[in-house]
Design an enzyme around this catalytic site. Structure first.
Site, PDB file in Angstrom:
ATOM      1  N   HIS A   1      49.842  67.439  54.864  1.00  0.00           N
ATOM      2  CA  HIS A   1      49.576  66.021  54.661  1.00  0.00           C
ATOM      3  C   HIS A   1      50.312  65.587  53.393  1.00  0.00           C
ATOM      4  CE1 HIS A   1      46.383  66.309  57.657  1.00  0.00           C
ATOM      5  NE2 HIS A   1      45.831  67.302  56.985  1.00  0.00           N
TER       6      HIS A   1
ATOM      7  N   CYS B   1      48.761  68.684  61.451  1.00  0.00           N
ATOM      8  CA  CYS B   1      47.462  69.367  61.416  1.00  0.00           C
ATOM      9  C   CYS B   1      46.709  69.202  62.746  1.00  0.00           C
ATOM     10  CB  CYS B   1      46.666  68.874  60.217  1.00  0.00           C
ATOM     11  SG  CYS B   1      45.360  70.027  59.762  1.00  0.00           S
TER      12      CYS B   1
HETATM   13  N1  GLN Z   1      39.858  70.043  62.226  1.00  0.00           N
HETATM   14  C1  GLN Z   1      41.052  70.800  62.053  1.00  0.00           C
HETATM   15  C2  GLN Z   1      40.910  72.016  61.161  1.00  0.00           C
HETATM   16  O1  GLN Z   1      40.063  72.037  60.301  1.00  0.00           O
HETATM   17  C3  GLN Z   1      42.163  69.883  61.558  1.00  0.00           C
HETATM   18  C4  GLN Z   1      41.949  69.346  60.173  1.00  0.00           C
HETATM   19  C5  GLN Z   1      43.024  68.388  59.740  1.00  0.00           C
HETATM   20  O2  GLN Z   1      43.600  67.680  60.554  1.00  0.00           O
HETATM   21  N2  GLN Z   1      43.265  68.311  58.448  1.00  0.00           N
HETATM   22  O3  GLN Z   1      41.673  72.956  61.329  1.00  0.00           O
END
Ligand code: GLN
Length: 245
Positions: free
Chosen positions: A191, A94
């Site tokens: 995740h 992510c």
């Molecule tokens: N801030 C980023 C987004 O919202 C990554 C979020 C995350 O790592 N879950 O796309």
């Protein structure tokens, strides 16, 4: 046992990009090696530390926009680390994947330069994608991927880049694919931690990191846990379930 035979797993910025428990990926890699009698060491590399450049695999996880901006600066301040990330096995999840790309937008639409390790860019979507994801992996050795996403980024791969998966349930990159797969990097929105949910992906990363053919590993309850996650994911309508941030 010589020190050289220990597989070294660098966990980058667990104190900054640690919001989604992606540090578990490093633990899974180490544990799957140890269960096979191969010594492994997890090396957490916090923001105050310079990263080692001779590890066998680098793992980086997800986090918030401000954490991502910090992470980019931290990475580009270490040119030897960037070189290592271009040639060594990397798992990026992510925000970790976004920061390794060419640029990303924060939730306010401001563009932030990335570390340019991966050929991808990320725009900020209007809707936040939150929920279970299922994706078929583009590598035939890896079983159907399950994970949990929570992001607003839409990731666009460069013309020659291959996605990690084709999304069956959820959003992923936002165009029906998830993540990126290169000769030495795996990027994903999943995740879970993703390697705990997907042991065949963990072994894929380990095989590439070590250059070794690894024997099969039977972990109790692993298959049952996967079935449960796949059943739960079917309750989320295909490529929907997003809500406003
Ligand atoms: N801030 C980023 C987004 O919202 C990554 C979020 C995350 O790592 N879950 O796309």
């Amino acid at each position: 046992m010589t020190e050289e035979s220990v597989v070294r797993i660098a966990l980058l910025l667990p104190d900054v990009l640690g919001t989604y428990s992606d540090r578990g990926n490093a633990i899974v890699l180490a544990q799957r090696l140890r269960l096979r009698g191969i010594p492994a060491q997890v090396i957490p590399v916090s923001a105050e530390t310079a990263a080692p450049t001779s590890c066998d695999v680098y793992v980086i996880g997800g986090g918030e926009d401000a954490a991502q901006a910090f992470a980019v600066q931290w990475l580009v301040d270490q040119p030897a680390l960037l070189t290592a990330l271009q040639t060594t096995e990397v798992l990026a999840v992510c925000a970790g994947m976004q920061v390794l790309g060419d640029w990303m937008e924060d939730s306010g639409g401001r563009r932030v330069a990335g570390a340019s390790v991966l050929d991808l860019t990320t725009t900020s979507g209007r809707l936040r994608a939150v929920g279970e994801v299922v994706a078929d992996c583009t590598d035939g050795d890896v079983q159907t991927l399950t994970g949990f996403e929570n992001h607003s980024g839409h990731t666009c791969l460069g013309a020659d880049a291959t996605p990690l998966g084709r999304v069956l349930v959820g959003t992923g990159n936002g165009d029906g694919t998830d993540g990126v797969l290169t000769a030495s990097a795996v990027g994903t929105y999943l995740h879970g931690p993703v390697l705990a949910r997907n042991p065949t992906l963990a072994d894929f990363v380990l095989r590439r990191a070590t250059g070794q053919v690894l024997p099969e590993l039977q972990v109790p309850d692993e298959a049952a846990a996967r079935d449960l996650h796949l059943r739960q994911a079917r309750r989320r309508r295909p490529r929907s379930g997003s809500r406003r941030a």
